[in-house]
Enzyme design. Structure first.
Site, PDB file in Angstrom:
ATOM      1  CB  CYS A   1     173.149  21.875 -29.428  1.00  0.00           C
ATOM      2  SG  CYS A   1     173.836  22.139 -27.803  1.00  0.00           S
TER       3      CYS A   1
ATOM      4  CE  LYS B   1     172.483  24.991 -21.397  1.00  0.00           C
ATOM      5  NZ  LYS B   1     172.118  25.664 -22.657  1.00  0.00           N
ATOM      6  CG  ASN B   2     168.716  26.591 -21.199  1.00  0.00           C
ATOM      7  OD1 ASN B   2     169.882  26.806 -21.520  1.00  0.00           O
ATOM      8  ND2 ASN B   2     168.088  25.484 -21.522  1.00  0.00           N
TER       9      ASN B   2
ATOM     10  NE  ARG C   1     168.758  24.992 -31.633  1.00  0.00           N
ATOM     11  CZ  ARG C   1     169.499  24.995 -30.504  1.00  0.00           C
ATOM     12  NH1 ARG C   1     170.718  24.525 -30.526  1.00  0.00           N
ATOM     13  NH2 ARG C   1     169.014  25.511 -29.384  1.00  0.00           N
TER      14      ARG C   1
ATOM     15  CG  ASP D   1     166.972  20.855 -23.129  1.00  0.00           C
ATOM     16  OD1 ASP D   1     166.911  21.968 -22.581  1.00  0.00           O
ATOM     17  OD2 ASP D   1     166.992  20.709 -24.373  1.00  0.00           O
TER      18      ASP D   1
ATOM     19  NE  ARG E   1     177.613  25.711 -25.535  1.00  0.00           N
ATOM     20  CZ  ARG E   1     176.472  25.504 -26.207  1.00  0.00           C
ATOM     21  NH1 ARG E   1     176.411  24.607 -27.156  1.00  0.00           N
ATOM     22  NH2 ARG E   1     175.396  26.205 -25.927  1.00  0.00           N
TER      23      ARG E   1
HETATM   24  C1  EPZ Z   1     166.049  26.703 -25.917  1.00  0.00           C
HETATM   25  O1  EPZ Z   1     166.559  26.646 -27.233  1.00  0.00           O
HETATM   26  C2  EPZ Z   1     167.107  26.045 -25.042  1.00  0.00           C
HETATM   27  N1  EPZ Z   1     168.362  26.784 -25.160  1.00  0.00           N
HETATM   28  C3  EPZ Z   1     167.318  24.599 -25.483  1.00  0.00           C
HETATM   29  O2  EPZ Z   1     168.221  24.010 -24.556  1.00  0.00           O
HETATM   30  C4  EPZ Z   1     165.991  23.858 -25.383  1.00  0.00           C
HETATM   31  O3  EPZ Z   1     166.176  22.551 -25.880  1.00  0.00           O
HETATM   32  C5  EPZ Z   1     164.935  24.584 -26.229  1.00  0.00           C
HETATM   33  O4  EPZ Z   1     164.828  25.961 -25.799  1.00  0.00           O
HETATM   34  C6  EPZ Z   1     163.567  23.948 -26.097  1.00  0.00           C
HETATM   35  O5  EPZ Z   1     163.195  23.932 -24.751  1.00  0.00           O
HETATM   36  C7  EPZ Z   1     168.494  27.907 -24.423  1.00  0.00           C
HETATM   37  O6  EPZ Z   1     167.603  28.298 -23.694  1.00  0.00           O
HETATM   38  C8  EPZ Z   1     169.808  28.628 -24.553  1.00  0.00           C
HETATM   39  P1  EPZ Z   1     163.201  27.032 -29.283  1.00  0.00           P
HETATM   40  P2  EPZ Z   1     165.850  27.533 -28.385  1.00  0.00           P
HETATM   41  O7  EPZ Z   1     163.302  28.363 -29.932  1.00  0.00           O
HETATM   42  O8  EPZ Z   1     165.342  28.790 -27.805  1.00  0.00           O
HETATM   43  C9  EPZ Z   1     161.868  26.140 -33.750  1.00  0.00           C
HETATM   44  C10 EPZ Z   1     170.092  22.855 -23.877  1.00  0.00           C
HETATM   45  O9  EPZ Z   1     170.416  21.674 -24.013  1.00  0.00           O
HETATM   46  N2  EPZ Z   1     162.027  27.581 -33.987  1.00  0.00           N
HETATM   47  O10 EPZ Z   1     162.241  26.833 -28.179  1.00  0.00           O
HETATM   48  O11 EPZ Z   1     166.776  27.606 -29.540  1.00  0.00           O
HETATM   49  C11 EPZ Z   1     163.174  25.440 -33.452  1.00  0.00           C
HETATM   50  O12 EPZ Z   1     163.843  25.077 -34.639  1.00  0.00           O
HETATM   51  C12 EPZ Z   1     169.507  23.606 -25.038  1.00  0.00           C
HETATM   52  O13 EPZ Z   1     170.166  23.503 -22.799  1.00  0.00           O
HETATM   53  C13 EPZ Z   1     161.631  28.093 -35.216  1.00  0.00           C
HETATM   54  O14 EPZ Z   1     161.176  27.370 -36.095  1.00  0.00           O
HETATM   55  O15 EPZ Z   1     164.631  26.587 -28.768  1.00  0.00           O
HETATM   56  C14 EPZ Z   1     162.723  24.233 -32.662  1.00  0.00           C
HETATM   57  O16 EPZ Z   1     162.323  23.219 -33.545  1.00  0.00           O
HETATM   58  C15 EPZ Z   1     169.465  22.766 -26.294  1.00  0.00           C
HETATM   59  N3  EPZ Z   1     161.765  29.430 -35.432  1.00  0.00           N
HETATM   60  C16 EPZ Z   1     161.512  24.761 -31.884  1.00  0.00           C
HETATM   61  O17 EPZ Z   1     161.106  25.972 -32.544  1.00  0.00           O
HETATM   62  C17 EPZ Z   1     162.286  30.280 -34.489  1.00  0.00           C
HETATM   63  O18 EPZ Z   1     162.374  31.499 -34.755  1.00  0.00           O
HETATM   64  C18 EPZ Z   1     161.819  25.112 -30.432  1.00  0.00           C
HETATM   65  O19 EPZ Z   1     162.955  25.933 -30.432  1.00  0.00           O
HETATM   66  C19 EPZ Z   1     162.685  29.734 -33.249  1.00  0.00           C
HETATM   67  C20 EPZ Z   1     162.538  28.390 -33.014  1.00  0.00           C
END
Ligand code: EPZ
Length: 419
Positions: free
Chosen positions: A117, A22-23, A122, A305, A397
């Protein structure tokens, strides 16, 4: 709304085939808009996020042809809009990848702030910081991100926090920028490598994906390609944990074991009997789970995840287990639901203590995100009696035909429409 009815005390048997990641898929589809000719993508998971992204790409003017199972051809040549509609964008967080791809395609993008989610704030500050560093003007007005650039210029960007989304979005925005872009302190997830491979097959020049430094040399334009999406390591991990949690013998096929090393290492600590092959993992059961401690981290650490997915088996270990959620600030919404089923769990900030020795009992519960929902299905299979899971739209989803895949293993899950 639909619900899943799960009868407990079930052991599973047989084999299950993992779908495409998915990702990876949710970034590859928006990225296809950057190509100058048709792009065919194979092994896409048949999940609601992909349906939404297909509608979004068509809304932007590109043509999308459905080929065989899990195969789409995107012809981006007629794409004529850089503004995506709220009612589609709000359905999934990954719609933010249109920011990077439309900025590259049109030097403009207007995308409503994304949905997705509820895992804590985020924010998107790292995405925005990177777009600005590349030369884009970024404004947030009326709930939309407005971006515009005369020219995108390669630069050095150091992410303050390891972010999968920001890493991918800034790769998308750099592929035809003038000169070289160096992204540092980036995420190393396998899906990032898959997307970089896809972009390079389109003619991009990206090196270092999978390490914490990615170098992108801007090229003039991108062409079409054919791409096969990698298997979904989180779906594979879900079925592996379902087998372990129900002390079952299940063969999970279409797996890249290297992508699950942190998970299989923990499963061995837990006492799960499993064999790892070239592209499969066979779980032989787990008769007496041991208490363990897990800390979630960006790849190659234990994936956040699968945090809600491994929690149920911990309720029957011989002693207390501990989880520390280091990636998201609020990813324990499933704990209250497990407690309704008799689990004894204490959450303090980012740490959860799961008392072992409990046997779960079926109850009405609600999925708060797709991985929480997967964990509740596993808890329902373990529990005595019937569990009715609401919020199935979250699960759909990200998991393809989830009850069909479980039922092929003997689960007997029914999908009903909520009264
Ligand atoms: C991706 O989300 C995945 N989603 C998530 O999978 C996964 O849990 C996550 O990466 C971590 O591996 C998709 O790929 C569509 P991050 P993403 O940016 O990109 C903070 C699932 O179940 N952050 O790596 O949104 C953020 O708040 C989903 O398949 C900032 O602070 O995650 C978090 O605490 C859920 N500023 C941490 O970084 C930013 O600009 C990691 O978030 C961006 C992120």
């Amino acid at each position: 709304m639909e619900q899943l009815v799960v009868n407990g005390g079930v052991s599973l048997e047989g084999e299950v085939v993992t779908s495409g990641a998915k990702n990876s898929s949710v970034a590859i589809l928006p990225a296809a808009l950057m190509a100058g000719s048709p792009v065919t993508i194979e092994n896409l998971p048949l999940i609601d996020d992909i349906i939404t992204l297909k509608e979004l790409i068509q809304f932007l003017g590109a043509e999308v042809q459905t080929n065989g199972y899990g195969s789409l051809t995107v012809d981006p040549q007629k794409a004529n809009s850089f503004e995506a509609p709220y009612e589609l964008v709000s359905k999934l967080r990954a719609s933010y990848y249109f920011l990077g791809s439309l900025l590259t395609r049109f030097k403009k993008a207007i995308i409503p702030l994304p949905g997705g989610c509820p895992l804590g704030p985020r924010p998107m500050d790292q995405h925005i910081k990177g777009f600005q560093a590349l030369g884009a003007r970024v404004e947030i007005r009326h709930g939309c991100i407005h971006m515009e650039a005369e020219q995108l210029n390669g630069t050095e960007i150091y992410l303050d926090i390891v972010s999968v989304g920001a890493t991918i979005n800034l790769m998308l925005a750099s592929v035809t920028a003038q000169g070289k872009t160096i992204l540092e302190n980036v995420a190393k997830e396998p899906e990032i490598v898959d997307i970089a491979n896809f972009l390079n097959a389109m003619g991009a020049d990206i090196v270092g994906a999978g390490t914490d430094v990615i170098k992108i040399t801007g090229v003039k334009k991108l062409g079409g390609t054919n791409h096969m999406v990698i298997p979904d390591r989180i779906e594979a991990g879900t079925f592996i944990l379902a087998a372990a949690s129900t002390n079952s013998s299940v063969l999970v096929k279409e797996v890249i074991p290297k992508h699950l090393e942190a998970v299989t290492a923990k499963l061995k600590e837990l006492g799960v009997d499993l064999d790892v092959g070239e592209d499969w993992i066979h779980v032989n059961g787990c008769s007496c789970p041991k208490p363990i401690s897990i800390k979630t981290f960006p790849y190659p650490g234990f994936p956040t995840d699968l945090q809600s997915v491994i929690m149920p088996i911990m309720t029957k270990a011989k002693g207390p287990s501990m989880i520390t959620e280091n990636v998201f600030e609020a990813r324990y919404k499933h704990v209250d639901e497990l407690k309704r089923m008799g689990a004894n769990i204490l959450v303090e900030g980012r740490t959860a203590i799961i008392e072992g020795g409990e046997s779960l009992s079926g109850a009405p519960v609600r999925a708060t995100d797709l991985r929480a929902g997967a964990g509740l299905i596993i808890a329902g299979l373990m529990a005595k009696g019937e569990t009715i899971i609401s919020g199935v739209d979250h699960i759909d989803r990200g998991y393809e035909n989830i009850e069909e895949k479980f039922n092929k293993l003997g689960a007997g899950i029914k999908r009903i429409t909520e009264e």
